[in-house]
Design a protein around this motif. Sequence first.
Motif, PDB file in Angstrom:
ATOM      1  N   SER A  98     -65.052   8.699 -11.010  1.00  0.00           N
ATOM      2  CA  SER A  98     -64.007   9.116 -11.950  1.00  0.00           C
ATOM      3  C   SER A  98     -63.232   7.895 -12.392  1.00  0.00           C
ATOM      4  O   SER A  98     -63.247   6.867 -11.748  1.00  0.00           O
ATOM      5  CB  SER A  98     -63.064  10.116 -11.296  1.00  0.00           C
ATOM      6  OG  SER A  98     -62.452   9.541 -10.173  1.00  0.00           O
ATOM      7  N   SER A  99     -62.567   8.015 -13.550  1.00  0.00           N
ATOM      8  CA  SER A  99     -61.890   6.861 -14.114  1.00  0.00           C
ATOM      9  C   SER A  99     -60.715   6.452 -13.243  1.00  0.00           C
ATOM     10  O   SER A  99     -59.971   7.277 -12.751  1.00  0.00           O
ATOM     11  CB  SER A  99     -61.412   7.172 -15.524  1.00  0.00           C
ATOM     12  OG  SER A  99     -60.550   8.278 -15.497  1.00  0.00           O
ATOM     13  N   ASN A 146     -55.425  -0.313 -18.286  1.00  0.00           N
ATOM     14  CA  ASN A 146     -56.735  -0.009 -18.839  1.00  0.00           C
ATOM     15  C   ASN A 146     -57.844  -0.013 -17.809  1.00  0.00           C
ATOM     16  O   ASN A 146     -57.773  -0.671 -16.804  1.00  0.00           O
ATOM     17  CB  ASN A 146     -57.090  -1.022 -19.923  1.00  0.00           C
ATOM     18  CG  ASN A 146     -57.613  -0.325 -21.158  1.00  0.00           C
ATOM     19  OD1 ASN A 146     -58.273   0.681 -21.038  1.00  0.00           O
ATOM     20  ND2 ASN A 146     -57.291  -0.861 -22.308  1.00  0.00           N
ATOM     21  N   LEU A 147     -58.874   0.749 -18.147  1.00  0.00           N
ATOM     22  CA  LEU A 147     -60.163   0.604 -17.497  1.00  0.00           C
ATOM     23  C   LEU A 147     -61.114   0.316 -18.640  1.00  0.00           C
ATOM     24  O   LEU A 147     -61.299   1.145 -19.498  1.00  0.00           O
ATOM     25  CB  LEU A 147     -60.548   1.886 -16.787  1.00  0.00           C
ATOM     26  CG  LEU A 147     -61.927   1.828 -16.140  1.00  0.00           C
ATOM     27  CD1 LEU A 147     -61.904   0.895 -14.970  1.00  0.00           C
ATOM     28  CD2 LEU A 147     -62.377   3.189 -15.706  1.00  0.00           C
ATOM     29  N   HIS A 148     -61.715  -0.864 -18.691  1.00  0.00           N
ATOM     30  CA  HIS A 148     -62.382  -1.295 -19.900  1.00  0.00           C
ATOM     31  C   HIS A 148     -63.875  -1.455 -19.695  1.00  0.00           C
ATOM     32  O   HIS A 148     -64.381  -1.494 -18.607  1.00  0.00           O
ATOM     33  CB  HIS A 148     -61.797  -2.618 -20.374  1.00  0.00           C
ATOM     34  CG  HIS A 148     -60.420  -2.467 -20.945  1.00  0.00           C
ATOM     35  ND1 HIS A 148     -60.150  -1.706 -22.036  1.00  0.00           N
ATOM     36  CD2 HIS A 148     -59.237  -2.987 -20.556  1.00  0.00           C
ATOM     37  CE1 HIS A 148     -58.874  -1.776 -22.318  1.00  0.00           C
ATOM     38  NE2 HIS A 148     -58.304  -2.539 -21.431  1.00  0.00           N
ATOM     39  N   LYS A 149     -64.563  -1.602 -20.840  1.00  0.00           N
ATOM     40  CA  LYS A 149     -66.005  -1.624 -20.828  1.00  0.00           C
ATOM     41  C   LYS A 149     -66.602  -3.023 -20.867  1.00  0.00           C
ATOM     42  O   LYS A 149     -67.669  -3.246 -20.359  1.00  0.00           O
ATOM     43  CB  LYS A 149     -66.542  -0.851 -22.024  1.00  0.00           C
ATOM     44  CG  LYS A 149     -66.276   0.633 -21.960  1.00  0.00           C
ATOM     45  CD  LYS A 149     -66.856   1.304 -23.168  1.00  0.00           C
ATOM     46  CE  LYS A 149     -66.599   2.792 -23.156  1.00  0.00           C
ATOM     47  NZ  LYS A 149     -67.094   3.465 -24.342  1.00  0.00           N
ATOM     48  N   GLU A 186     -53.819   4.434 -20.947  1.00  0.00           N
ATOM     49  CA  GLU A 186     -55.058   4.924 -21.536  1.00  0.00           C
ATOM     50  C   GLU A 186     -56.208   4.593 -20.600  1.00  0.00           C
ATOM     51  O   GLU A 186     -56.151   3.622 -19.862  1.00  0.00           O
ATOM     52  CB  GLU A 186     -55.311   4.295 -22.909  1.00  0.00           C
ATOM     53  CG  GLU A 186     -54.385   4.812 -23.987  1.00  0.00           C
ATOM     54  CD  GLU A 186     -54.765   4.310 -25.373  1.00  0.00           C
ATOM     55  OE1 GLU A 186     -55.635   3.424 -25.457  1.00  0.00           O
ATOM     56  OE2 GLU A 186     -54.200   4.800 -26.360  1.00  0.00           O
ATOM     57  N   SER A 187     -57.253   5.412 -20.654  1.00  0.00           N
ATOM     58  CA  SER A 187     -58.405   5.154 -19.793  1.00  0.00           C
ATOM     59  C   SER A 187     -59.689   5.435 -20.553  1.00  0.00           C
ATOM     60  O   SER A 187     -59.798   6.426 -21.269  1.00  0.00           O
ATOM     61  CB  SER A 187     -58.351   6.026 -18.529  1.00  0.00           C
ATOM     62  OG  SER A 187     -58.354   7.397 -18.854  1.00  0.00           O
ATOM     63  N   ILE A 238     -62.552  11.680 -18.871  1.00  0.00           N
ATOM     64  CA  ILE A 238     -61.860  11.985 -20.117  1.00  0.00           C
ATOM     65  C   ILE A 238     -61.356  10.691 -20.719  1.00  0.00           C
ATOM     66  O   ILE A 238     -61.008   9.754 -20.006  1.00  0.00           O
ATOM     67  CB  ILE A 238     -60.699  12.979 -19.902  1.00  0.00           C
ATOM     68  CG1 ILE A 238     -59.721  12.456 -18.844  1.00  0.00           C
ATOM     69  CG2 ILE A 238     -61.219  14.345 -19.526  1.00  0.00           C
ATOM     70  CD1 ILE A 238     -58.486  13.328 -18.680  1.00  0.00           C
ATOM     71  N   TYR A 239     -61.345  10.651 -22.028  1.00  0.00           N
ATOM     72  CA  TYR A 239     -60.942   9.449 -22.748  1.00  0.00           C
ATOM     73  C   TYR A 239     -59.522   9.609 -23.292  1.00  0.00           C
ATOM     74  O   TYR A 239     -59.004  10.708 -23.428  1.00  0.00           O
ATOM     75  CB  TYR A 239     -61.889   9.210 -23.928  1.00  0.00           C
ATOM     76  CG  TYR A 239     -63.137   8.420 -23.593  1.00  0.00           C
ATOM     77  CD1 TYR A 239     -63.470   8.101 -22.286  1.00  0.00           C
ATOM     78  CD2 TYR A 239     -64.001   7.992 -24.608  1.00  0.00           C
ATOM     79  CE1 TYR A 239     -64.611   7.392 -21.993  1.00  0.00           C
ATOM     80  CE2 TYR A 239     -65.154   7.276 -24.326  1.00  0.00           C
ATOM     81  CZ  TYR A 239     -65.460   6.979 -23.026  1.00  0.00           C
ATOM     82  OH  TYR A 239     -66.596   6.271 -22.742  1.00  0.00           O
TER      83      TYR A 239
END
Length: 542
Positions: A1-2, A26-29, A47-48, A446-447
């Motif tokens: 999960s995020s 953030n959790l980034h790509k 934001e996540s 979820i975004y």
Amino acid sequence: SSKRTDLARCGNGLKSISHTQIGWLNLHKDNQNVPHNSSLYKKPFVESFEETPLWVAVLTYMGYGILTIFGYLRDFLRHWDIEKCHVARERDEQKDFVPLYQDFENFYTRNLYMRIRDNWNRPICSVPGAKVDLVERVTHDYNWTFEHTGKVVKDVINMGSYNYLGFAENTGACADAALEVTKMYGVGVGSTRCEMGNLDIHEEMEQLVARFLGVESAMAFGMGFATNSMNIPALMGKGCLILSDELNHTSLVLGARLSGSTIRVFKHNNMQSLEKLLRDAIVHGQPRTHRPWKKILIVVEGIYSMEGSIVRLPEVIALKKRYKAYLYLDEAHSIGALGPNGRGVVDYFGLDSKDVDIMMGTFTKSFGAAGGYIGGKKELIDYLRRHSHSAMYATSMSPPVAQQIITSMKIIMGEDGTTLGADRLRQLSQNTTFFRRRLHEMGFIIYGNDDSPVVPLMLYMPAKIGAFGREMLKRNIGTVVVGFPATPIIESRARFCVSAAHTREMLDTVSPISNMKHKRQKFTFIFSPPPYSYLQHGLFLL
């Protein structure tokens, strides 16, 4: 999960992502370090976004690959009349003509979209409020055509409409006021604003909108899409530069293209990417001639309706001021839905509306009406009244629609003498927090921003798009499912839109998702525990 990390705990070295970066968390790509100016934010900005797991991405690509192979096989069968072809084709006597229908371009529609077409365009026969009634329909030819059964599916919880403040209703102050105006003015105007279609109710509405936004002047238009697509060409032209977020709405993209301006796209909410484009534009100027650009316009949205993210407006304004550019802010989804006073993303960040050169928004969502507006300096609005195609050639807004806007806006502002507007704003915020937290606790990816009423829940695989929508409808829940090409091919999702009209019981009822989770866990337990939870990667048994 995020996972989420607060800036207060992790300092300045946040990991960043090309998809969306934020000022506080953030959790980034992409695992790039993107600096941010946290001093511009007055409160935590959370934001996540979680990167698609590799094996999920592989399976998703495999799913689309298999669908494509079978699509070509079925096209072969259709070509030889082994399978009936329902699509439009060129007639044999026109085989030497330039093709009217691009066969290959319709491949996706024919062979992929048609499999799950029953999830869209469902006819509604009630007010699109917290609950709706759907006309039941069936298909006997695999979604090529539909037949109405004559039955109605009652009380479907509406998680798809943009009815953020619950003003889409046929009772109450708004409906009563619209009815009275209909009796006085009728429904249609039959002329443009510059001819015989400029009513006193239109001018009253525009003055109210300007006061609501905190700008000098405002102008309303009968169609939200045309507010962008027809006004950007009036403001920009050849020799101008438009810097557009890569996830901007189609209306913004179309308006930019119609303007004839040079368009450059920056990564979504990525201030490093935007600043680089601004710097290059200032240093190099126009291609070939290297003359300075006539105008540079930054185009962003308040809430991005497919991601649930909120624009990093404080940083955008800082860059705009530093490089002397103009800012066009589309608040279609954020106006009424964000901020302590419901005045959009500017209100949400506690900024000055004068720092935004062109404030655009729509009345179709939070106000339960139709049309759009542009607000700004009086000189800007006067110019648009004379040069905007949407102002010069479009029929005026319907009077009852204008009255719906006036009444709902006055309720939000508290000018109706009640606390109904403040109550709805508070209810929307509470519902958003509750629903997002509930999905997060259940392990779904979820975004978006924690304060965004747009809640994308990731599905990933193409087969889940149709299955999720159908299973939700079986449980009397109507939602929107989205896949390629509206999203990246490996990021199919369901999109929930939270409303102030939703009760806590309704949001709890949307927990058939929880039942699906329970079934998946029981199924997994019978055999052997997986190395990690499939559910945490958005996979559940349907």
